[in-house]
Design a protein around this motif. Structure first.
Motif, mmCIF file in Angstrom:
data_model
loop_
_atom_site.group_PDB
_atom_site.id
_atom_site.type_symbol
_atom_site.label_atom_id
_atom_site.label_comp_id
_atom_site.label_asym_id
_atom_site.label_seq_id
_atom_site.Cartn_x
_atom_site.Cartn_y
_atom_site.Cartn_z
ATOM 1 N N GLN A 97 -4.440 4.179 42.345
ATOM 2 C CA GLN A 97 -4.600 3.166 41.313
ATOM 3 C C GLN A 97 -3.775 1.963 41.760
ATOM 4 N N MET A 128 -13.668 0.750 42.267
ATOM 5 C CA MET A 128 -13.999 1.984 41.554
ATOM 6 C C MET A 128 -14.914 2.843 42.429
ATOM 7 N N ASN A 161 -17.362 4.777 41.904
ATOM 8 C CA ASN A 161 -18.799 4.683 41.668
ATOM 9 C C ASN A 161 -19.389 3.401 42.254
ATOM 10 N N PRO A 220 -12.539 6.322 38.312
ATOM 11 C CA PRO A 220 -12.503 5.916 36.904
ATOM 12 C C PRO A 220 -12.053 7.075 36.015
ATOM 13 N N GLN A 221 -11.231 6.765 35.027
ATOM 14 C CA GLN A 221 -10.743 7.771 34.081
ATOM 15 C C GLN A 221 -10.861 7.226 32.662
ATOM 16 N N PHE A 222 -11.044 8.126 31.708
ATOM 17 C CA PHE A 222 -11.329 7.709 30.339
ATOM 18 C C PHE A 222 -10.478 8.430 29.303
ATOM 19 N N GLY A 223 -9.475 9.166 29.744
ATOM 20 C CA GLY A 223 -8.619 9.909 28.815
ATOM 21 C C GLY A 223 -7.220 9.323 28.725
ATOM 22 N N THR A 224 -6.287 10.133 28.270
ATOM 23 C CA THR A 224 -4.916 9.683 28.030
ATOM 24 C C THR A 224 -3.994 9.879 29.234
ATOM 25 N N HIS A 252 -2.518 9.741 33.102
ATOM 26 C CA HIS A 252 -2.420 8.647 34.068
ATOM 27 C C HIS A 252 -3.182 8.908 35.362
#
Length: 177
Positions: free
Chosen positions: A105, A111, A113, A149-153, A155
């Motif tokens: 990161q 990204m 994708n 890419p990440q979409f949760g809480t 890190h």
């Protein structure tokens, strides 16, 4: 539905694996602490037929019982080399014509994708330490940085999960068009 038995999977032998065409990728492990993570990355690298793994710094080397718990013999099929530092590994790879990519990161990362690997390139993918990520020294030498890419809480993903995601993505984009 019936699960396949091991002898029905038609896997290649270690000798056949050594001779088969490889994904044009070298996995670089930059100071990875956990021997279970190292072994799992060997097993994943076998599954996607990567060229080689470069173990750097404090990253443990086979043979070791704790690595084999998760590698399940993949240390015999996947070629590997050890380098004192990730910088030494990157310099060697650059001299051999590899495009150096950190999986991290970072500012200006691409990204996953959106990244399209080229079949005419060879890639070195650097995966970093479980706590500190890719070392600052290695980050100074990269050609690009890929971010998952990440979409949760949380890190970050575990290094083994990251390696599986990225290697599958490279394999799919290069071999399953």
């Amino acid at each position: 539905m019936r699960k396949l038995k091991l002898d029905e999977l038609n896997r290649v032998s270690v000798a056949e694996f050594k001779d088969q065409e490889k994904l044009p990728v070298v996995v670089v492990l930059d100071n990875v602490r956990s021997m279970h993570n190292i072994g799992s990355i060997f097993r994943t690298s076998d599954g996607f037929s990567v060229e080689q793994i470069y173990l750097c710094g404090i990253t443990a080397q086979p043979p070791h019982r704790e690595i084999e718990k998760t590698a399940l013999g993949a240390t015999q099929s996947v070629n590997w080399a050890y380098f004192e530092t990730p910088v030494a590994a990157v310099e060697s790879l650059r001299n051999d014509g590899y495009k150096i990519i950190a999986i991290e990161q970072a500012e200006n990362s691409i990204m996953l994708n959106e990244f399209l690997p080229s079949s005419s390139e060879k890639y070195a993918l650097i995966f970093g330490n479980e706590v500190n990520g890719v070392s600052d020294e290695a980050m100074q030498l990269i050609d690009a940085c890929i971010e998952i890419p990440q979409f949760g809480t949380k890190h970050s993903f575990n290094i083994v999960v990251s390696a599986g995601i990225v290697l599958w993505d490279f394999f799919a984009k290069l071999n399953l068009k």
